[in-house]
Structure formats: C-alpha cells, structure tokens
Design a protein around this motif. Structure first.
Motif, mmCIF file in Angstrom:
data_model
loop_
_atom_site.group_PDB
_atom_site.id
_atom_site.type_symbol
_atom_site.label_atom_id
_atom_site.label_comp_id
_atom_site.label_asym_id
_atom_site.label_seq_id
_atom_site.Cartn_x
_atom_site.Cartn_y
_atom_site.Cartn_z
ATOM 1 N N LEU A 136 0.833 -1.203 0.000
ATOM 2 C CA LEU A 136 0.000 0.000 0.000
ATOM 3 C C LEU A 136 0.867 1.253 0.000
ATOM 4 N N LEU A 137 1.891 1.264 0.815
ATOM 5 C CA LEU A 137 2.770 2.424 0.914
ATOM 6 C C LEU A 137 3.470 2.698 -0.418
ATOM 7 N N ALA A 138 3.891 1.632 -1.089
ATOM 8 C CA ALA A 138 4.548 1.799 -2.383
ATOM 9 C C ALA A 138 3.598 2.436 -3.387
ATOM 10 N N ARG A 139 2.342 2.018 -3.367
ATOM 11 C CA ARG A 139 1.359 2.584 -4.301
ATOM 12 C C ARG A 139 1.050 4.037 -3.963
ATOM 13 N N VAL A 140 0.996 4.350 -2.682
ATOM 14 C CA VAL A 140 0.793 5.737 -2.263
ATOM 15 C C VAL A 140 1.925 6.613 -2.799
ATOM 16 N N ARG A 141 3.149 6.153 -2.662
ATOM 17 C CA ARG A 141 4.295 6.931 -3.145
ATOM 18 C C ARG A 141 4.226 7.153 -4.649
#
Length: 218
Positions: free
Chosen positions: A109-114
């Motif tokens: 999820l964090l990677a997609r947010v970035r």
C-alpha cells in the motif's frame, strides 16, 4: 508533508493504516462514512484519498463518481474486500488511480501511495506527445492531430503509459500492473480490450501488436 485521507469504516484497518502512514512521514485523517469522505476530499486539504468501497450512506463508487463529476484530480486508491475483476474495472473506469484488495501488506500500500503522489506531482502541468497523439495531464484532454477525443479515465491512463514509453514494447503484465495496479491474471483480457478501445479512438495504426511480447506505441 503530504496529507492523506483514509475513508474506511473498519476501525481496525483504518487505525493500522493511519499509524503506518504517520510512521512513514505522512499526515493522515480518518473518516468513516461516504458523505464525510466526499466533503473532506472536496475540501482541497488532501493530496490523496484511500477510499473503501463499502462505506455506509454513500459507497465508494458513488463517492468517486461525485468527486470526478466535480473535476477533482486528487489521486484515489480504492480499498475493498471485493476481488472480482468487474469491481476492479468499475472502480478504475470511474476515475480511481489504483485499486488494492483486502487483506493487503502495508508495504505494498505504501509503495502505491508513493507512486500516485509522485505521478500527481509530475503531472501538474505536463503534456505528453508522440506522433499525432497528445495528452494534457493537467486538463485530462487527449488529441489526435487537431482533433480532440474523449477518453475514459482508464483509457487515458493506458494512453499515458504508452506515451511515457514511446516505441517501447510493453507486455500485458507491465500494463496491467502499471495502469490497473493489480497482479496479472493470465486469463484476463482487460488489457487487450482497452487497447482495442484506444485504437478505435486514436487510430488503428497508433498502437502496434508485437506478437508474443505485447504492444508498442508506433
């Protein structure tokens, strides 16, 4: 510091996501209903929305529809327990930028947010052009030669991916991951379907099929 709106009515999930985002250096706010999600997202105070489909009062699809009807370009990542391709396509066609099914790993999820925050920053005033095709990433307008064409949100995202990699062969797996944000299903033909849509609108010769490999913007 980027500010992220978490629209999720399951407190266990929203609390988990909020803590992780704050630890990663983001500001995070939680809302639990569709109307609150819509009001907060329209406030202009947020850089990205994590939007659960199953919100009470207004579901995520309706919140997204109303957001895009107001011409808001805020990135939206949809969160849902639903796993069918139909729900995925419906959300993305409605204007979502990405889609992640529950349960998910926070690192993913964090990677997609970035990625979505980076793309939003890069696309603030950028025009992509190759040959006769041009995309204005700010106004979300597409032109072929001197003619403007109407593209759905997903068609636009697919065209953008091709224009960012002109003359490069992109596999179905790459396109599904980058544009739809979901793992590749060898049985899915969604990429082929949307390439056909683009050919119908931009011209049959614009996107070339490279047999056994994928597609190329020619």
């Amino acid at each position: 510091m980027s500010s992220i709106l978490i629209a999720e009515d399951e407190s266990r999930i929203s609390s988990f996501v909020e803590k992780g985002l704050r630890a990663a250096g983001y500001s995070a706010t939680i809302v639990e209903t569709g109307p609150d999600a819509l009001a907060h997202a329209l406030s202009g105070s947020y850089d990205l929305v994590l939007l659960d489909i199953g919100l009470p009062q207004l579901d995520g699809f309706e919140v997204l529809r109303r957001l895009r009807a107001r011409d808001t370009t805020i990135p939206v990542i949809m969160l849902t327990a639903r796993t069918s391709l139909g729900d995925t396509v419906a959300g993305l066609d409605g204007g979502a930028n990405d889609y992640i099914p529950k349960p998910f790993k926070f690192d993913e999820l964090l990677a997609r947010v970035r990625v979505r925050l980076r793309d939003a920053g890069q696309g603030a005033s950028t025009t992509l052009s190759h040959g006769r095709v041009s995309l204005d990433l700010h106004t979300r307008r597409a032109t072929i030669g001197d003619r403007q064409v109407d593209l759905s949100a997903r068609e636009f995202a697919l065209a953008e991916e091709f224009l960012r990699h002109p003359e490069q062969v992109l596999s179905r797996e790459q396109l599904l991951s980058r544009v739809w944000g979901i793992d590749f299903d060898p049985g899915s033909n969604v990429v082929d379907v949307y390439v056909r849509y683009l050919r119908d609108k931009l011209g049959a010769d614009v996107i070339e099929t490279v047999r056994g490999m994928g597609y190329r913007l020619s």
